[in-house]
Design an enzyme around this catalytic site. Structure first.
Site: not given
Length: 412
Positions: A126, A198, A221-222, A371
């Site tokens: 990312f 990560d 938060y995912k 996605r």
């Protein structure tokens, strides 16, 4: 043979994780396949946050730093996250953002390898990972960044006696491809470098074991459903905790903060990575979700994730004509993917918008990735069937050609 919708309903009735769906607030008629970007709202979160606001803050005021455990939130919340990444209590600190935590661990780690002046990064990470590494290299001076991924250079080729640190994502944010953490960590450490992972797209989606890794960072938060802007976390291997220094040395990471000494002394252990005041309302939301996760069997999460993602791929293989431009970007081998399935399509952006108008929420990433994230705690087999059917319809009838879908909106 591809399952029918009725057979998917039968699987939902037997699903050992099926009861968790009722613990989340989901809009009616929506198939939510964006848990890899922002997890769904746990039903108990508003109540928990309201209690923190109305009682802990509104009634007890400043006393809640002690009586409600506010002061210890970074550590106590980190201890609850630790089992989700295969770490021990005391080795994880929750707080700040992923970007800030990357900066903290990279700048703390590099001095552990004096004389080595290369950081290995992946252009497929990312972007914030690479951006922060650039900033850390500038701040510390005289560090080279050696990229793998899009450059065509392999990790094996990048490693050498000059490499101090390697920062990689466990699960690729665009393709959903998963690395073998243990094998990669062993390779990096055998070369004398430090391994930083990560975990943003893996914690809560599949069992994670930090193992022999030196450092790790991740968001909540995912798949962990902590809410927008929820505190991130960092992991520091026990062997490093009292040897590293947090360059963002703030009051909350001091060994004796209430002595109000004029000079900084780091707290023992991972607490030294605390910096500023913890965002208590955000911790309240995150801990409401962690109440759920403490009751979850991660092996069941992984088994369902594999079943859901495999079902989606199989359905689209069956329903979508190969000439319609949809190309699988995610590994077919379930051992090599996270809880995400991505496709390439030259009209990916309008495809995603057309799907959203039909109640299927996925997302788009440049240059042409469509996605879909599969959150096993609240996603059903029948949802996967309906999503695949809707995507086949959008492509087969070229519904994405509607001019309403051409204009770019912000995609998170």
């Amino acid at each position: 043979m591809v399952l029918s919708r009725a057979e998917c309903q039968d699987l939902d009735a037997k699903d050992p994780l099926g009861g968790f769906r009722d613990e989340f607030s989901l809009p009616p008629g929506v198939v939510y396949l964006l848990g890899n970007s922002l997890g769904a709202l746990p039903r108990r979160t508003p109540e928990r946050v309201a209690h923190t606001v109305e009682t802990e803050w509104g009634v007890h005021l400043g006393a809640s730093w002690n009586t409600a455990g506010w002061w210890d939130m970074p550590q106590s919340t980190g201890d609850r996250i630790a089992p989700l990444i295969g770490a021990r209590p005391g080795d994880v600190l929750a707080g700040d953002s992923t970007s800030v935590n990357i900066f903290k661990v990279v700048t703390a780690a590099l001095p552990l390898r004096p004389g080595r002046r290369v950081i290995v990064s992946d252009l497929d990470n990312f972007p914030t990972d690479r951006y922060v590494v650039e900033g850390a290299a500038r701040a510390l001076g005289a560090y080279e960044i050696r990229d793998i991924g899009e450059t065509g250079r392999s990790l094996e080729d990048a490693l050498g006696e000059d490499v101090a640190l390697v920062l990689l994502s466990h699960v690729d944010y665009r393709t959903g491809a998963a690395r073998d953490m243990a094998a990669v960590t062993e390779l990096v450490r055998a070369a004398g470098a430090l391994m930083v992972w990560d975990l943003c797209h893996s914690a809560g989606a599949l069992p994670v074991r930090v193992g022999e890794a030196d450092f790790a960072v991740g968001c909540t938060y995912k798949y962990l459903n902590g809410g927008p802007g929820a505190p991130a976390y960092l992991y520091v291997a026990p062997r490093h905790q009292d040897a590293v220094h947090n360059v963002l040395s703030g009051w909350h990471g001091h060994a004796a903060p209430f002595d109000f000494e004029p000079h900084y002394r780091p707290a023992p252990g991972v607490r030294r990575f605390a910096t500023g005041s913890p965002p208590i309302l955000s911790y309240a939301a995150l801990n409401a979700s962690l109440d759920i996760w403490e009751r979850v069997d991660l092996s069941e999460v992984r088994a369902k994730s594999v079943a859901l993602t495999s079902l989606f791929i199989d359905l689209l293989d069956d329903l979508v004509d190969p000439g319609l431009g949809l190309t699988l970007a995610t590994p077919r081998d379930p051992e090599r993917r996270g809880s995400q399935v991505s496709y390439l399509h030259p009209q990916g952006y309008p495809v995603v918008r057309a799907l959203a108008d039909r109640g299927v929420v996925g997302d788009y990433r440049e240059p042409d990735f469509v996605r879909f994230g599969f959150a096993p705690l609240y996603l059903r087999y029948v949802d996967v069937y309906d999503a695949a059917t809707a995507l086949a319809e959008v492509l087969g009838e070229e519904l994405w050609r509607d001019e309403r879908y051409a204009r770019r909106l912000t995609v998170t």
